[in-house]
Design a protein around this motif. Structure first.
Motif, PDB file in Angstrom:
ATOM      1  N   ASN A  72      -5.857  -1.796  -6.491  1.00  0.00           N
ATOM      2  CA  ASN A  72      -6.832  -0.927  -5.814  1.00  0.00           C
ATOM      3  C   ASN A  72      -6.399   0.513  -6.019  1.00  0.00           C
ATOM      4  OD1 ASN A  72      -8.550   0.442  -4.112  1.00  0.00           O
ATOM      5  ND2 ASN A  72      -8.366  -1.011  -2.418  1.00  0.00           N
ATOM      6  N   LEU A  73      -7.190   1.290  -6.757  1.00  0.00           N
ATOM      7  CA  LEU A  73      -6.847   2.679  -7.068  1.00  0.00           C
ATOM      8  C   LEU A  73      -7.963   3.590  -6.581  1.00  0.00           C
ATOM      9  CD1 LEU A  73      -5.095   4.827  -8.463  1.00  0.00           C
ATOM     10  CD2 LEU A  73      -6.297   4.308 -10.605  1.00  0.00           C
ATOM     11  N   ARG A  74      -7.598   4.548  -5.750  1.00  0.00           N
ATOM     12  CA  ARG A  74      -8.566   5.502  -5.214  1.00  0.00           C
ATOM     13  C   ARG A  74      -8.208   6.904  -5.698  1.00  0.00           C
ATOM     14  NH1 ARG A  74      -9.625   3.676   1.109  1.00  0.00           N
ATOM     15  NH2 ARG A  74     -10.254   1.526   0.654  1.00  0.00           N
ATOM     16  N   LEU A  75      -9.129   7.489  -6.469  1.00  0.00           N
ATOM     17  CA  LEU A  75      -8.955   8.841  -6.991  1.00  0.00           C
ATOM     18  C   LEU A  75     -10.018   9.783  -6.443  1.00  0.00           C
ATOM     19  CD1 LEU A  75      -8.073   7.983 -10.697  1.00  0.00           C
ATOM     20  CD2 LEU A  75      -6.549   8.980  -9.006  1.00  0.00           C
ATOM     21  N   THR A  76     -10.558   9.471  -5.301  1.00  0.00           N
ATOM     22  CA  THR A  76     -11.627  10.256  -4.697  1.00  0.00           C
ATOM     23  C   THR A  76     -11.227  11.722  -4.541  1.00  0.00           C
ATOM     24  OG1 THR A  76     -12.321   8.305  -3.476  1.00  0.00           O
ATOM     25  CG2 THR A  76     -13.130  10.411  -2.677  1.00  0.00           C
ATOM     26  N   ASN A  77     -12.226  12.618  -4.783  1.00  0.00           N
ATOM     27  CA  ASN A  77     -12.044  14.063  -4.553  1.00  0.00           C
ATOM     28  C   ASN A  77     -10.927  14.660  -5.389  1.00  0.00           C
ATOM     29  OD1 ASN A  77     -14.090  14.102  -2.521  1.00  0.00           O
ATOM     30  ND2 ASN A  77     -12.617  13.309  -1.044  1.00  0.00           N
ATOM     31  N   LEU A 111      -8.876   1.334 -18.312  1.00  0.00           N
ATOM     32  CA  LEU A 111      -9.687   0.190 -17.895  1.00  0.00           C
ATOM     33  C   LEU A 111      -9.766  -0.866 -18.993  1.00  0.00           C
ATOM     34  CD1 LEU A 111     -12.734   1.745 -15.991  1.00  0.00           C
ATOM     35  CD2 LEU A 111     -11.005   0.211 -15.074  1.00  0.00           C
ATOM     36  N   ALA A 112      -9.831  -0.391 -20.225  1.00  0.00           N
ATOM     37  CA  ALA A 112      -9.987  -1.333 -21.335  1.00  0.00           C
ATOM     38  C   ALA A 112      -8.760  -2.210 -21.513  1.00  0.00           C
ATOM     39  CB  ALA A 112     -10.282  -0.574 -22.626  1.00  0.00           C
ATOM     40  N   GLY A 113      -7.585  -1.702 -21.186  1.00  0.00           N
ATOM     41  CA  GLY A 113      -6.375  -2.474 -21.433  1.00  0.00           C
ATOM     42  C   GLY A 113      -5.679  -2.999 -20.199  1.00  0.00           C
ATOM     43  N   ASN A 114      -6.197  -2.693 -19.008  1.00  0.00           N
ATOM     44  CA  ASN A 114      -5.538  -3.109 -17.768  1.00  0.00           C
ATOM     45  C   ASN A 114      -6.024  -4.489 -17.320  1.00  0.00           C
ATOM     46  OD1 ASN A 114      -5.848  -3.123 -14.525  1.00  0.00           O
ATOM     47  ND2 ASN A 114      -3.941  -2.133 -15.145  1.00  0.00           N
ATOM     48  N   SER A 115      -5.109  -5.262 -16.708  1.00  0.00           N
ATOM     49  CA  SER A 115      -5.474  -6.606 -16.245  1.00  0.00           C
ATOM     50  C   SER A 115      -5.213  -6.800 -14.749  1.00  0.00           C
ATOM     51  CB  SER A 115      -4.689  -7.658 -17.031  1.00  0.00           C
ATOM     52  OG  SER A 115      -3.293  -7.466 -16.866  1.00  0.00           O
ATOM     53  N   SER A 116      -4.797  -5.732 -14.044  1.00  0.00           N
ATOM     54  CA  SER A 116      -4.486  -5.900 -12.617  1.00  0.00           C
ATOM     55  C   SER A 116      -5.503  -5.239 -11.703  1.00  0.00           C
ATOM     56  CB  SER A 116      -3.093  -5.323 -12.317  1.00  0.00           C
ATOM     57  OG  SER A 116      -3.078  -3.924 -12.537  1.00  0.00           O
ATOM     58  N   LEU A 117      -6.205  -4.230 -12.184  1.00  0.00           N
ATOM     59  CA  LEU A 117      -7.080  -3.425 -11.334  1.00  0.00           C
ATOM     60  C   LEU A 117      -8.357  -4.184 -10.992  1.00  0.00           C
ATOM     61  CD1 LEU A 117      -6.954  -0.550 -10.159  1.00  0.00           C
ATOM     62  CD2 LEU A 117      -8.365   0.208 -12.078  1.00  0.00           C
ATOM     63  N   GLU A 129       0.839  -1.202   0.000  1.00  0.00           N
ATOM     64  CA  GLU A 129       0.000   0.000   0.000  1.00  0.00           C
ATOM     65  C   GLU A 129       0.871   1.248   0.000  1.00  0.00           C
ATOM     66  OE1 GLU A 129      -3.390   2.185   2.811  1.00  0.00           O
ATOM     67  OE2 GLU A 129      -2.760   0.131   3.209  1.00  0.00           O
ATOM     68  N   LEU A 130       0.522   2.197  -0.873  1.00  0.00           N
ATOM     69  CA  LEU A 130       1.177   3.504  -0.917  1.00  0.00           C
ATOM     70  C   LEU A 130       0.105   4.560  -0.772  1.00  0.00           C
ATOM     71  CD1 LEU A 130       3.592   5.382  -1.327  1.00  0.00           C
ATOM     72  CD2 LEU A 130       3.285   5.157  -3.791  1.00  0.00           C
ATOM     73  N   ASN A 131       0.127   5.288   0.329  1.00  0.00           N
ATOM     74  CA  ASN A 131      -0.893   6.287   0.627  1.00  0.00           C
ATOM     75  C   ASN A 131      -0.326   7.672   0.370  1.00  0.00           C
ATOM     76  OD1 ASN A 131      -2.921   7.901   1.605  1.00  0.00           O
ATOM     77  ND2 ASN A 131      -3.242   6.722   3.482  1.00  0.00           N
ATOM     78  N   LEU A 132      -0.796   8.303  -0.705  1.00  0.00           N
ATOM     79  CA  LEU A 132      -0.373   9.660  -1.062  1.00  0.00           C
ATOM     80  C   LEU A 132      -1.571  10.603  -1.044  1.00  0.00           C
ATOM     81  CD1 LEU A 132       2.091   8.847  -3.988  1.00  0.00           C
ATOM     82  CD2 LEU A 132       2.669   9.468  -1.649  1.00  0.00           C
ATOM     83  N   THR A 133      -2.449  10.407  -0.085  1.00  0.00           N
ATOM     84  CA  THR A 133      -3.626  11.254   0.041  1.00  0.00           C
ATOM     85  C   THR A 133      -3.231  12.668   0.441  1.00  0.00           C
ATOM     86  OG1 THR A 133      -4.957   9.361   0.719  1.00  0.00           O
ATOM     87  CG2 THR A 133      -5.819  11.533   1.259  1.00  0.00           C
ATOM     88  N   SER A 134      -3.826  13.656  -0.246  1.00  0.00           N
ATOM     89  CA  SER A 134      -3.619  15.071   0.085  1.00  0.00           C
ATOM     90  C   SER A 134      -2.136  15.425   0.128  1.00  0.00           C
ATOM     91  CB  SER A 134      -4.276  15.394   1.441  1.00  0.00           C
ATOM     92  OG  SER A 134      -4.246  16.779   1.687  1.00  0.00           O
ATOM     93  N   CYS A 135      -1.430  15.158  -0.962  1.00  0.00           N
ATOM     94  CA  CYS A 135       0.023  15.386  -1.027  1.00  0.00           C
ATOM     95  C   CYS A 135       0.420  16.419  -2.077  1.00  0.00           C
ATOM     96  CB  CYS A 135       0.741  14.063  -1.319  1.00  0.00           C
ATOM     97  SG  CYS A 135       0.745  12.912   0.067  1.00  0.00           S
ATOM     98  N   ASN A 136      -0.560  17.168  -2.603  1.00  0.00           N
ATOM     99  CA  ASN A 136      -0.261  18.210  -3.603  1.00  0.00           C
ATOM    100  C   ASN A 136       0.417  17.637  -4.842  1.00  0.00           C
ATOM    101  OD1 ASN A 136      -1.202  19.822  -1.587  1.00  0.00           O
ATOM    102  ND2 ASN A 136       0.450  21.303  -1.662  1.00  0.00           N
ATOM    103  N   LEU A 137      -0.036  16.479  -5.275  1.00  0.00           N
ATOM    104  CA  LEU A 137       0.562  15.858  -6.451  1.00  0.00           C
ATOM    105  C   LEU A 137       0.010  16.490  -7.722  1.00  0.00           C
ATOM    106  CD1 LEU A 137       0.381  12.077  -5.437  1.00  0.00           C
ATOM    107  CD2 LEU A 137       2.333  13.611  -5.256  1.00  0.00           C
TER     108      LEU A 137
END
Length: 930
Positions: A739-744, A759-765, A685-693
């Motif tokens: 697991n990808l979270r793009l909330t907000n 989504l059309a070409g990915n096989s891991s998500l 898990e890599l949590n980069l929530t609210s990091c000004n990316l």
């Protein structure tokens, strides 16, 4: 008294017109004029050359482009010969710079109307003596110093290494071959010559006739020091002008009768000069690197200059530090490192910046060339100022009284030689590291000129092994003595044992050999102690919730925007989180090589043993859960340490990386990518929530993101450009993100197009959250069109995206036919009652998909009500309250309506429980307590 100077220092003005009348005409008629032009071209190329540390500021950086002349004040011998002041605040404050004189006017007539021939330009370390001389030479090469027809610079350090007799003419041609046709004219014509002697403190000059004989022949071979003495005496080439630069302690080596003018470099005593320097250096084209756009980098550079100027106006301590031009350089270099490091790995380390800064200012200088110990200036600083810095770090203080200074420098315990060294240090170097505190209430204390320098010197003091008890120091000295005489003892004992068969002699010899071995084991314990100190300081629990060190440095330079602290308010506890990081950085191979040049030797074996001991302490402690700011500090420590094998072992234990709410600047992204890149293990898990990316941040982090199973990117203002980078990430053949979270994030319709392609070409998500990402009906439609090509997605969250009935039904219809998708979140969308009934009719038992729209399922509470409320509760603080309130009111209305339709008391109780949770959230919104 001011007019009664020796004629060698100043000459009558009447003797000058002859030189100006015949000199230029004679020079034009001879070939040496071409030689002087070649000399100018050669000097310009040499003196315009910048060290590697300057190349970071862009290809257009040059001495002409960014030079700001420091303030020069005319002084006198009487002022210099005053008794050396005590270490008091009043004596350390800089005197007002009256009698200011410009560099071009140094050779103007004196107060008695006589032309000045010899000028002594002096200043403490860091005031810019060498840079000023370089600029003077470059100005002459470009025709901006017309007073002189020929300038010949000499380095006194270079001259000090040669003692073989040599003539002046041979010395000039040896250093400058282009002048071989001009040398015969020295002393034989009216050529206006300026000799520059830079760094006179490196030479031991003897002006007594018994020590240095008179010499007026430029062809006579004499030692280089004799040439300098006779030039200053005006006995050799009396028409030549001479400018000497030196530190204050060496000014008195030249008798006053040989000096026409004394001038002191006072640095940037005017804040406007500091601002001008910062603006010129930080606004250079190309300063921000090649990868950034011109418009954005120019705006960021202007913003930096503006913030720095505001902080100089309101924060007197940083203005006092930038009184020294060298510290202005350090501030600019640090800001460049913090804001414009966009390569992986970063091209520099913070420790490397500070080490290079010390090399630029000290460059292996000895403290006093007349002292037989020849101790390097940096070694002396590490032993004395380093001790003060370390004791301050350990006692958590940054202000030091005069008693602290006296105790540190141990004035009462010094020998004659050591007291002389201390006197030289106080006059030449003291103000470089320590400055009077300007904070109200602390006027009679000293602080380190740059706060981080205290932590650097404390780290250097520990790593060099200077932190020893008296018993340890005596044991080391005794061990060295016994080790040196062991061979002689072997010979003597062998002879005695043959003559006198005494059995105790071999035993005595073995005892003598045991002591050095035993002490070597004790020194190994010292390495363990250094590693233990590093680990203890790196993982101090009381520092767990401070800002990360990079933000602390940024705030110390640019200040903190917002209301100023009241003077009577108690200050926060002092934080020294850079101290262990500098300890690790000093142990890197590059920094050890630079420190070796400065006379501070750290052996490879010592560094290896410390790193080995660190594995037992640092890595073990890092396996405990660290808050985000401490984890960022730990990653930065590994970057500074520059030990790839050690870093790989340390990073391998990091399966979960939580950096939420850390302001991930390009530098921090580069550090994270570089450190994590030492291994290839998967990250859970890599949590980069609210990091000004932004998009560029994701580009830098791509190698790390590919290896993360769960990736949290919520609350980062990621738009369409960033979604393009995420598409490339998900379509990469090595991507393992499930697991990808793009909330907000403001993904929008264009961003949805990129994500749909992914989504059309990915096989891991398997799980994708697009909650509150401004998709709208068009964005949802695009995702629905590409969803059919995906074969692995299990859960999709499209809640709070302003979807209407048609878009929601379209998504669910596609989801029904999907092989693995069984859960679609659609709550907080603009779905009508008819749409709700249509979606509610798509039950799992008939269509194999769960559509989470409301908290109700017919006349019962949805089995996912708790999950939905948890999602809402977590995100409400970041949502528009006026916009989300009607959605919550609609949810509450739906719950009440369904409760009235059921007669089951158990279900009614469940409805009442959920209603109370929703009412609680509405109440918090109403009172703005979220």
């Amino acid at each position: 008294r001011g007019c009664a100077r020796y004629q060698g220092g100043s000459q009558e003005q009447s003797g000058q017109p002859r030189s100006s009348r015949h000199g230029p005409s004679q020079l034009r008629n001879v070939s040496p004029s071409d030689a002087i032009k070649k000399h100018q071209k050669s000097l310009s190329a040499w003196f315009s050359h910048q060290p590697n540390e300057e190349r970071q500021f862009g290809p257009s950086f040059s001495l002409d482009a960014v030079h700001v002349d420091p303030v020069i004040r005319e002084s006198s011998l009487e002022e210099i010969l005053k008794p050396s002041p005590d270490l008091t605040i009043q004596n350390q404050l800089q005197q007002p710079c009256s009698q200011v004189i410009s560099l071009q006017n140094l050779f103007d007539v004196d107060a008695c109307g006589r032309q000045v021939k010899n000028v002594v330009l002096y200043g403490t370390v860091g005031t810019g003596k060498s840079t000023l001389i370089k600029k003077m030479v470059v100005d002459w090469c470009h025709g901006r110093l017309p007073r002189f027809e020929l300038v010949i610079p000499f380095s006194c350090e270079d001259l000090s290494h040669s003692h073989a007799p040599i003539s002046l003419r041979r010395l000039v041609t040896k250093k400058y071959q282009h002048l071989r046709d001009v040398v015969p004219m020295l002393g034989a014509s009216n050529l206006k010559v300026l000799f520059i002697l830079n760094g006179l403190e490196r030479l031991n000059l003897d002006f007594r006739l018994a020590g240095t004989e008179l010499c007026c022949d430029p062809n006579e071979p004499v030692p280089p020091s004799a040439i300098v003495v006779n030039l200053l005496r005006k006995y050799l080439l009396p028409e030549a002008s001479i400018i000497v630069t030196t530190r204050p302690s060496a000014v008195r080596r030249i008798p006053g009768k040989y000096v026409g003018r004394y001038a002191e470099i006072c640095g940037f005593s005017d804040t406007n000069l500091q601002k001008l320097y910062f603006q010129m250096r930080l606004s250079q084209p190309g300063c921000s690197g090649e990868s950034s756009s011109a418009s954005s980098s120019s705006g960021e550079q202007e913003n930096l200059v503006e913030m720095l100027s505001r902080n100089l106006e309101r924060h007197n301590q940083i203005a006092a530090a930038c009184f020294l031009p060298s510290y202005c350089w350090l501030v600019c270099t640090t800001l460049h490192f913090l804001y414009f490091s966009r390569t992986v790995p970063p091209s520099q380390t913070l420790t490397g910046i500070y080490t290079s800064f010390l090399r630029l200012n000290f460059s292996g200088e000895v403290l006093d060339s007349t002292d037989p110990t020849n101790i390097s200036m940096m070694k002396y600083v590490a032993k004395t100022v380093g001790k003060l810095a370390y004791e301050g770090v350990m006692s958590r203080k940054t202000c030091f009284s005069e008693e602290d200074l006296q105790q540190c420098f141990e004035v009462e315990m010094k020998t004659e030689s050591e007291l002389n060294l201390l006197e030289v240090f106080r006059s030449d170097v003291f103000r470089f590291f320590l400055t009077p505190c300007v904070q109200p209430g602390k006027e009679h204390t000293f602080v380190f000129t740059i706060p981080a320098m205290q932590e650097y010197l404390a780290a250097l003091y520990v790593v060099l092994g200077e932190k020893k008890t008296l018993a340890q120091r005596l044991g080391k000295e005794l061990s060295e003595v016994l080790g040196r005489v062991s061979d002689d003892v072997v010979v003597v004992l062998n002879i005695i044992s043959k003559v006198l068969p005494l059995r105790f002699l071999p035993v005595l010899f073995n005892l003598l050999k045991i002591f050095p071995r035993y002490f070597s084991r004790l020194s190994g314990k010292d390495r363990d102690a250094i590693a233990h100190t590093m680990a203890e300081e790196l993982f101090k629990e009381e520092d767990y919730y401070n800002d990360d060190v990079l933000d602390q440095i940024n705030s110390s330079i640019l200040g903190v925007e917002g209301p100023m602290r009241h003077p009577d308010e108690a200050p926060d506890d002092e934080v020294f989180e850079l101290f262990p990081i500098f300890m690790g950085g000093i142990l890197s191979r590059r920094n050890r090589a630079i420190l070796e040049q400065l006379g501070c030797s750290i052996k490879n074996l010592a560094a290896f043993e410390i790193a080995k001991a660190m594995k037992k302490t640092v890595i073990r402690k890092s396996r405990k859960g660290l808050p985000p700011s401490e984890l960022m500090d730990y990653l930065f420590f590994l970057h500074e340490f520059q030990n790839e094998r050690f870093t790989a072992e340390a990073v391998r234990s990091l399966r979960t990386v939580n950096l939420s709410s850390i302001r991930m600047t390009p530098l921090k992204c580069s550090v994270l990518a570089s450190v994590m890149g030492t291994t290839s293990h998967e990250v859970e898990e890599l949590n980069l929530t609210s990091c000004n990316l932004d998009a560029s941040s994701l580009r830098l982090l791509l190698p790390v993101l590919l290896r993360c199973k769960a990736l949290h990117l919520q609350l980062n203002s990621l738009g369409a450009d960033a979604c393009k980078e995420i598409r490339d990430l998900l379509l990469h053949d090595k991507c393992v993100v499930s697991n990808l979270r793009l909330t907000n994030n403001p993904v929008g319709e264009q961003g949805a197009q990129y994500l749909a392609e992914a989504l059309a070409g990915n096989s891991s998500l398997t799980h994708l959250s697009l909650l509150h990402t401004a998709l709208g009906d068009q964005g949802a439609e695009v995702i629905a069109q590409h969803l059919a090509k995906n074969q692995h997605l299990q859960e999709l969250n499209l809640g709070y995206n302003s979807l209407t009935d048609a878009a929601a039904l379209r998504v669910v219809e596609v989801a029904k036919k999907h092989a693995t998708l069984d859960k679609v979140h659609l709550y907080l969308n603009d779905i009508s009652e008819d749409g709700k009934r249509a979606l509610d009719s798509l039950r799992m038992d008939r269509d194999g998909v769960r559509a989470l729209v409301f908290l109700t399922a017919g006349t019962d509470v949805s089995e996912y009500w708790s999950h939905i409320l948890n999602v809402l509760q977590r995100n409400l603080p970041f949502w528009d309250r006026e916009r989300v309130r009607p959605h919550l009111a609609l949810i509450l209305q739906d719950l009440e309506s369904s409760r009235r339709q059921t007669a089951n008391p158990w279900r009614k109780a469940k409805f009442l429980r959920v209603e109370s949770e929703v009412k609680k959230m509405l109440g918090e919104l109403q009172h703005r307590t979220l």
